[in-house]
Design a protein around this motif. Structure first.
Motif, PDB file in Angstrom:
ATOM      1  N   GLU A  40       1.016  -1.070  -0.020  1.00 18.94           N
ATOM      2  CA  GLU A  40       0.010  -0.079  -0.108  1.00 18.94           C
ATOM      3  C   GLU A  40       0.927   1.352  -0.038  1.00 18.94           C
ATOM      4  OE1 GLU A  40      -3.949  -0.102   0.136  1.00 18.94           O
ATOM      5  OE2 GLU A  40      -3.071  -1.929  -0.725  1.00 18.94           O
ATOM      6  N   PRO A  41       0.402   2.185  -0.499  1.00 16.89           N
ATOM      7  CA  PRO A  41       1.159   3.616  -0.449  1.00 16.89           C
ATOM      8  C   PRO A  41       1.835   3.967   0.940  1.00 16.89           C
ATOM      9  CG  PRO A  41      -1.002   3.845  -1.757  1.00 16.89           C
ATOM     10  CD  PRO A  41      -0.832   2.660  -1.188  1.00 16.89           C
ATOM     11  N   GLU A  42       1.044   3.745   2.025  1.00 11.17           N
ATOM     12  CA  GLU A  42       1.612   4.128   3.363  1.00 11.17           C
ATOM     13  C   GLU A  42       2.923   3.354   3.574  1.00 11.17           C
ATOM     14  OE1 GLU A  42      -2.876   4.439   3.576  1.00 11.17           O
ATOM     15  OE2 GLU A  42      -1.555   3.081   2.628  1.00 11.17           O
ATOM     16  N   ALA A  43       3.152   2.303   2.684  1.00  6.31           N
ATOM     17  CA  ALA A  43       4.375   1.370   3.363  1.00  6.31           C
ATOM     18  C   ALA A  43       5.322   1.383   2.073  1.00  6.31           C
ATOM     19  CB  ALA A  43       3.647  -0.055   3.893  1.00  6.31           C
ATOM     20  N   GLN A  71      -7.611  -4.627  15.698  1.00  8.16           N
ATOM     21  CA  GLN A  71      -9.004  -5.055  15.096  1.00  8.16           C
ATOM     22  C   GLN A  71      -8.559  -6.582  14.491  1.00  8.16           C
ATOM     23  OE1 GLN A  71      -9.928  -3.033  11.697  1.00  8.16           O
ATOM     24  NE2 GLN A  71     -11.733  -4.093  11.308  1.00  8.16           N
ATOM     25  N   ILE A  72      -7.446  -6.933  14.011  1.00  9.84           N
ATOM     26  CA  ILE A  72      -7.103  -8.054  13.313  1.00  9.84           C
ATOM     27  C   ILE A  72      -7.432  -9.197  14.464  1.00  9.84           C
ATOM     28  CG2 ILE A  72      -5.311  -9.439  12.529  1.00  9.84           C
ATOM     29  CD1 ILE A  72      -4.388  -7.190  11.056  1.00  9.84           C
ATOM     30  N   GLN A 131      -1.569   2.646  16.925  1.00  7.49           N
ATOM     31  CA  GLN A 131      -1.830   1.310  16.307  1.00  7.49           C
ATOM     32  C   GLN A 131      -0.717   1.099  15.560  1.00  7.49           C
ATOM     33  OE1 GLN A 131      -3.801  -1.289  17.044  1.00  7.49           O
ATOM     34  NE2 GLN A 131      -5.106  -0.399  18.671  1.00  7.49           N
ATOM     35  N   TYR A 132      -0.656  -0.218  15.045  1.00  4.15           N
ATOM     36  CA  TYR A 132       0.209  -0.666  13.745  1.00  4.15           C
ATOM     37  C   TYR A 132      -0.680  -1.181  12.939  1.00  4.15           C
ATOM     38  CZ  TYR A 132       4.793   0.620  16.050  1.00  4.15           C
ATOM     39  OH  TYR A 132       5.587   1.056  16.562  1.00  4.15           O
ATOM     40  N   MET A 157      -5.469  -6.407   4.887  1.00 10.23           N
ATOM     41  CA  MET A 157      -4.496  -5.314   4.343  1.00 10.23           C
ATOM     42  C   MET A 157      -5.427  -3.974   4.891  1.00 10.23           C
ATOM     43  SD  MET A 157      -1.863  -4.275   3.030  1.00 10.23           S
ATOM     44  CE  MET A 157      -1.326  -5.598   1.663  1.00 10.23           C
ATOM     45  N   GLY A 158      -4.452  -3.236   5.633  1.00  9.62           N
ATOM     46  CA  GLY A 158      -4.960  -1.919   6.003  1.00  9.62           C
ATOM     47  C   GLY A 158      -5.628  -1.722   7.324  1.00  9.62           C
TER      48      GLY A 158
END
Length: 401
Positions: free
Chosen positions: A141-144, A242-243, A216-217, A236-237
């Motif tokens: 993802e763009p953030e990473a 939450q996971i 959060q990570y 993803m994301g």
């Protein structure tokens, strides 16, 4: 086969890893700031050393690049892609009480990535799945994106140092001397997603977690390619909490685990990587062409259908981006292939019996206890009859952990 963390779902091992991380983090990192290690005859045998170094406080979601250079890896002695066997991991302890705290230990840099004679089949399988599934199993993802490039660079440097007969560093990247592949990792953008490129370099699957201002990570990049693993596309994301709460259904995570897990993630530093081994019993009704689980079994199946699955996991922070990198290599073999190893059947049976009710349910003991435990007991008794001396196990064992 492959890994799960409800990040790392649906199988228990990495979910248990995160739970054990908390217990260990609370006792070791937060209170004593020490990491201790049990005897490991075939690998590192000394004390692990100090815990995570203290750093100046920072705001959540911020990271200043750290001037840290990973020590160069030593070439693996006599390593061959054709003859080097997978390491024998047997990370289970005797009862009577199951210890959630066993596990995390400092990782020597030479142990970060483990390759062996199974590399060709892993490589072929990963390449095929990338071609078939693309971004559903490996993407960034763009953030990473910066973190993904950094991890790809780290892989290229490390692998060419540790396994020079398989990889050589070039002016633009790394070449695989076995497959003839040439990887250009310096062009921007790279010709393919950096996670897909990285996935073909090693046998591990991996995930990149990025911290945001809420502390959060979040899962923003990874390559989850081996059979039986959790679905990267679905998770993803998502943040770790939450996971684990919504998807992993980890018992007590919100009430007892979440705070400690977040504390550990914030404190882990680039110069203090850690590793862990985890395991469980998997009943399967078939295995695929790579020798991994193709379908889940049912209660009452014969002993030959039960497999021992162990994962060797590592966690480190990347110095430039601050992302947290998880790597997890799965080893999967029939129980019948390991019960002749000295001490193993008795110790494994004792470990299985040591689970409390919640752990037994979580690990699915009801699906195999009536068949597998008597089998292990009989193998253990046979070893004792042949003269096995239980008092000498610590000095005679040869597995690395």
């Amino acid at each position: 086969m492959a890994s799960d963390i409800s990040l790392f779902l649906p199988s228990p091992p990495i979910l248990l890893f995160i739970s054990a991380v908390l217990v260990w983090a609370s006792v070791r990192f937060i209170r004593s700031n020490l990491i201790t290690n049990k005897k490991e005859p075939a690998k590192s045998t000394s004390s692990i050393g100090r815990g995570v170094p203290k750093r100046p406080a920072r705001e959540p979601g911020t990271w200043e690049p750290v001037d840290f250079q990973r020590p160069a890896a030593s070439p693996y002695p006599d390593w061959s892609v054709h003859t080097t066997k997978p390491l024998l991991y047997r990370p289970f302890n005797y009862g009577p009480k199951y210890a959630n705290t066993m596990g995390l230990r400092r990782m020597p840099w030479d142990e970060w990535i483990e390759l062996d004679e199974q590399f060709p089949q892993f490589h072929e399988s990963k390449a095929r799945r990338i071609a078939d599934m693309g971004g559903k199993c490996a993407r960034t993802e763009p953030e990473a994106l910066d973190a993904a490039y950094e991890l790809l660079e780290e892989f290229s440097d490390y692998l060419s140092e540790r396994y020079p007969s398989l990889y050589t560093r070039t002016s633009v990247g790394i070449d695989n001397l076995l497959t003839g592949e040439h990887f250009n990792i310096v062009e921007r953008p790279t010709k393919e997603d950096p996670m897909q490129m990285a996935a073909r370099l090693l046998q591990d699957d991996f995930a990149l977690l990025i911290e945001k201002p809420d502390g959060q990570y979040y899962l923003y990049a990874g390559a989850i390619l081996m059979p039986g693993v959790w679905n990267l596309d679905e998770r993803m994301g998502m943040p770790l909490s939450q996971i684990h709460i919504d998807h992993g259904k980890v018992p007590g995570f919100k009430e007892k685990l979440e705070r400690g897990v977040m504390s550990l993630f914030r404190r882990i530093q680039p110069d203090a990587p850690v590793q862990r081994n985890t395991w469980y019993i998997q009943g399967v009704d078939a295995v695929d062409e790579e020798g991994f689980s193709k379908g889940e079994g049912e209660k009452g199946m014969p002993v030959g259908n039960f497999h021992f699955r162990t994962e060797r996991q590592s966690i480190r922070r990347l110095p430039r981006s601050g992302a947290v990198a998880f790597l997890f290599r799965t080893y999967f073999l029939p129980i019948t292939d390991m019960v002749d190893e000295p001490y193993v059947p008795g110790r494994l049976a004792s470990a299985i019996r040591s689970w409390d009710d919640d752990m037994a349910k979580y690990k699915g003991r009801h699906t195999f206890d009536e068949v597998l435990l008597p089998y292990l007991d009989s193998k253990h008794e046979a070893q004792l009859t042949r003269g096995l001396d239980l008092s000498k196990e610590e000095e005679e064992r040869t597995y690395p952990y």
